[in-house]
Motif scaffolding. Structure first.
Motif, PDB file in Angstrom:
ATOM      1  N   UNK A  87       0.940  -1.070  -0.088  1.00  0.00           N
ATOM      2  CA  UNK A  87      -0.034   0.089  -0.101  1.00  0.00           C
ATOM      3  C   UNK A  87       0.696   1.226  -0.124  1.00  0.00           C
ATOM      4  N   UNK A  88       0.520   2.182  -0.829  1.00  0.00           N
ATOM      5  CA  UNK A  88       1.153   3.503  -0.693  1.00  0.00           C
ATOM      6  C   UNK A  88       1.037   4.456   0.771  1.00  0.00           C
TER       7      UNK A  88
ATOM      8  N   UNK B  51      14.234  12.892  -5.410  1.00  0.00           N
ATOM      9  CA  UNK B  51      14.119  12.499  -3.882  1.00  0.00           C
ATOM     10  C   UNK B  51      12.643  11.804  -3.642  1.00  0.00           C
TER      11      UNK B  51
ATOM     12  N   UNK C 205      12.451   7.975  -3.874  1.00  0.00           N
ATOM     13  CA  UNK C 205      13.146   7.589  -2.524  1.00  0.00           C
ATOM     14  C   UNK C 205      12.224   7.689  -1.436  1.00  0.00           C
ATOM     15  N   UNK C 206      11.665   8.658  -0.924  1.00  0.00           N
ATOM     16  CA  UNK C 206      11.212   8.739   0.088  1.00  0.00           C
ATOM     17  C   UNK C 206       9.511   8.123   0.152  1.00  0.00           C
TER      18      UNK C 206
ATOM     19  N   UNK D  93      10.548   4.625   0.603  1.00  0.00           N
ATOM     20  CA  UNK D  93      10.936   4.413   2.178  1.00  0.00           C
ATOM     21  C   UNK D  93       9.585   4.160   3.066  1.00  0.00           C
ATOM     22  N   UNK D  94       8.764   5.094   2.755  1.00  0.00           N
ATOM     23  CA  UNK D  94       7.495   5.165   3.441  1.00  0.00           C
ATOM     24  C   UNK D  94       6.802   3.883   3.193  1.00  0.00           C
TER      25      UNK D  94
ATOM     26  N   UNK E 256       8.319   1.151   5.190  1.00  0.00           N
ATOM     27  CA  UNK E 256       8.076   1.286   6.606  1.00  0.00           C
ATOM     28  C   UNK E 256       6.647   0.749   6.795  1.00  0.00           C
TER      29      UNK E 256
ATOM     30  N   UNK F 202      12.731   1.062  13.975  1.00  0.00           N
ATOM     31  CA  UNK F 202      13.530   1.708  12.944  1.00  0.00           C
ATOM     32  C   UNK F 202      13.575   3.067  13.272  1.00  0.00           C
TER      33      UNK F 202
ATOM     34  N   UNK G 179      14.915  -5.173  10.010  1.00  0.00           N
ATOM     35  CA  UNK G 179      16.160  -5.031   8.893  1.00  0.00           C
ATOM     36  C   UNK G 179      16.040  -5.947   8.209  1.00  0.00           C
TER      37      UNK G 179
ATOM     38  N   UNK H 211      13.107  -5.378   5.485  1.00  0.00           N
ATOM     39  CA  UNK H 211      13.476  -4.218   4.846  1.00  0.00           C
ATOM     40  C   UNK H 211      14.475  -4.665   3.763  1.00  0.00           C
ATOM     41  N   UNK H 212      15.428  -5.527   4.046  1.00  0.00           N
ATOM     42  CA  UNK H 212      16.521  -5.927   2.849  1.00  0.00           C
ATOM     43  C   UNK H 212      15.643  -6.579   1.760  1.00  0.00           C
TER      44      UNK H 212
ATOM     45  N   UNK I  61      11.728  -1.157  -1.457  1.00  0.00           N
ATOM     46  CA  UNK I  61      13.132  -0.631  -1.642  1.00  0.00           C
ATOM     47  C   UNK I  61      14.031  -1.029  -2.758  1.00  0.00           C
TER      48      UNK I  61
ATOM     49  N   UNK J 153      20.218  -4.814  -6.982  1.00  0.00           N
ATOM     50  CA  UNK J 153      21.666  -4.783  -7.310  1.00  0.00           C
ATOM     51  C   UNK J 153      22.115  -6.342  -7.274  1.00  0.00           C
TER      52      UNK J 153
END
Lengths: 383, 180
Positions: free
Chosen positions: B99-100, B111, B114-115, B118-119, B122, B133, B165, B168-169, B174, B179
């Protein structure tokens, strides 16, 4: 993300949270909420302490920052019976303003000003509070209002020629020094203090109430909603009445905020496509008064769908509220108790519609039903 | 190294002659930090302001105790986090991964993504892990301070942090796997 990237997490959090520009601190609202909570705690602690607190608060508020040389508190007078602050007859209709407990039996007392025993407006021991209400077609052309006064003010004058004495009433272990009256909606309302003590402003600004559209900030959007002065406290309680996920995966929640704006409901919906919300305020029901049935249609962002949230403030004798939908299926509405009052809330996913509501008592007997249901906004129904 | 994250601690104390802080000055100075902390916990700006207001109203009620506490900011932080958990306890079952956030994320275009990511990431975490966190990486609190805020043991903080963590990984929000 790896542990080595924790510094990036730290930086990203900093950037994200620092980018949020908060609004100015709402100090007035914070302190009012704090004062109200203090008084509630004091109310639980004992009546004598409460009375002292109320008198002290009255003096404090009356003096305020700009009234540092205000009068010393004086004892409140005798208590009027039954919580009635004013009564009379308007256009052949009897009316009565009173402070009464509007919580369901068995729950903590919840004081409110009522007009003829219903349309409640939560009341606080704050001497600056006032509000007005019009009943629309039930009593056209007539408005009703009250003003809470400091203990040392004996009354008010309405529109320069009608003297209204302040009376002291008791409810929920607290005393309220209040002046209440009816007035004509045909002209602007002006309220002045009968004998203002030094340091007290002589004029109260009451809202101009009209039963005619269009509504503005100072006129009710619908009859039966109290319009409070700016100094009135706002939210009394808030709660998520019901929540869930629609068949197509969209989340929804129906929220309630109960306060001086009435019972204000909000339906929030969200999906991966975005979020939407719909809100509306309605009259506050009392245990003996009609129930408010609120409908909140929401076009959720998924094309071709949509849903309508319903909330009902139900009478204390209701044990089950059953919703019958347009396809014949029946749905049991979830109950919540908020500040001692029972609510039911549910959602009807489109394209279905709510066809009927049925009230059941503890014995499982249906004792009321209605098909006069709103598609948007509210209706009132007496089970 | 970035600027200090703990705005609650970064604001100088306002002490009057009697040693008691003036509530108005205290509330005014702490408000931005409280809203941001609540925003980190909820991802919803308006809910964050409501929670911050509630926390400060509760601090007002207990002002004598708060102002005389060894660390008034720690006391206030604990009130806010508890308020946030209570408000979210009934809602979290409705949360769905991916969900956004409700609140638009403002800022330079590069930015914003990215923000928002992140939200969103979280938002996928349970409230307590989310709190760990935010308290660790934005407020820079120690395990003991986080434990005091959340009312749990430092060991629980470490385990919650580890789990958060780990989630989140692998969070798609994210760009997990980008990578690889």
């Amino acid at each position: 993300m790896t542990a080595a990237r924790e510094p990036e997490l730290r930086r990203a959090l900093h950037d994200t949270l620092q980018a949020l520009p908060p609004s100015p601190a709402p100090l007035e609202a914070i302190i009012r909420r704090g004062r109200r909570a203090r008084l509630r705690r004091a109310g639980a602690a004992g009546g004598g302490v409460v009375l002292a607190g109320v008198i002290a608060l009255a003096a404090l508020t009356a003096n305020g920052s700009a009234r540092t040389a205000g009068p010393a508190p004086v004892p409140l007078g005798p208590v009027a019976p039954g919580g009635v602050i004013a009564h009379g007859t308007a256009d052949g209709h009897q009316w009565r303003l009173a402070v009464q407990d509007i919580a369901d039996p068995g729950y903590s007392c919840l004081p409110a000003i009522t007009i003829n025993g219903t349309d409640a407006d939560p009341v606080y021991p704050d001497p600056d509070t006032g509000a007005a209400v019009a009943l629309g077609s039930a009593l056209p052309g007539v408005g009703f209002a009250f003003v809470q006064l400091p203990a040392d003010i004996t009354g008010i004058v309405v529109n320069g020629d009608v003297s209204v004495p302040a009376v002291t009433v008791a409810a929920c272990g607290l005393r309220y020094h209040v002046a209440g009256f009816a007035y004509s909606l045909a002209r602007p309302l002006r309220v002045t203090v009968a004998n203002p003590p030094p340091g007290w402003p002589p004029v109260f600004t009451m809202p101009l109430v009209s039963t005619e559209p269009p509504s503005t900030q100072t006129t009710p959007e619908k009859a039966g909603l109290w319009i409070n002065t700016s100094s009135a406290l706002g939210e009394t309680a808030s709660y998520d009445l019901a929540f869930g996920t629609l068949p197509d995966g969209q989340d929804w929640v129906i929220k309630l905020q109960f306060g001086t704006g009435g019972d204000c409901y909000e339906l929030l919906g969200s999906s991966s496509l975005g979020s939407a919300q719909m809100g509306y305020c309605g009259p506050v029901s009392t245990p003996d008064g009609p129930e408010t049935i609120m409908a909140l249609p929401l076009g959720l962002p998924d094309p071709g769908t949509g849903a309508t949230g319903y909330a009902v403030q139900v009478s204390p004798g209701t044990d089950l509220l059953m919703a019958t939908l347009s396809n014949g299926s029946a749905e049991r509405a979830a109950f919540c108790v908020v500040d001692g009052r029972k609510y039911a809330a549910f959602i009807v996913p489109g394209p279905l519609r709510l066809a009927k509501l049925t009230w059941f008592n503890a014995r499982g007997r249906a004792f009321a039903s209605t098909t006069a249901l709103p598609q948007y906004g509210y209706v009132q129904f007496q089970p | 190294m970035t600027e200090p994250r703990d705005e609650l601690a970064a604001v100088p104390d306002i002490i009057d002659a009697d040693g008691g802080e003036d509530f108005t000055a205290f509330a005014t100075s702490r408000w931005p930090g409280l809203v941001r902390l609540a925003f980190g916990l909820t991802g919803d700006r308006w809910l964050a302001e409501d929670i911050a207001q509630t926390a400060l109203a509760r601090a007002y009620v207990a002002w004598r105790r708060v102002s005389q506490a060894d660390d008034p900011d720690a006391y206030l932080r604990r009130i806010l986090v508890n308020t946030s958990h209570r408000r979210y306890r009934r809602r979290r079952v409705t949360e769905q991964p991916g969900d956004p956030p409700d609140t638009p994320v403002e800022g330079p275009a590069d930015l914003v993504g990215e923000r928002a990511a992140l939200l969103a990431a979280l938002h996928q975490l349970p409230p307590r892990q989310r709190a760990v966190i935010v308290l660790r990486y934005w407020q820079d609190l120690t395990d003991a301070q986080i434990a005091a805020t959340l009312g749990c043991s430092p060991g629980t903080v470490r385990s919650q942090l580890s789990r958060a963590l780990a989630k989140l990984r692998v969070s798609p929000a994210l760009g997990a796997g980008d990578d690889q």
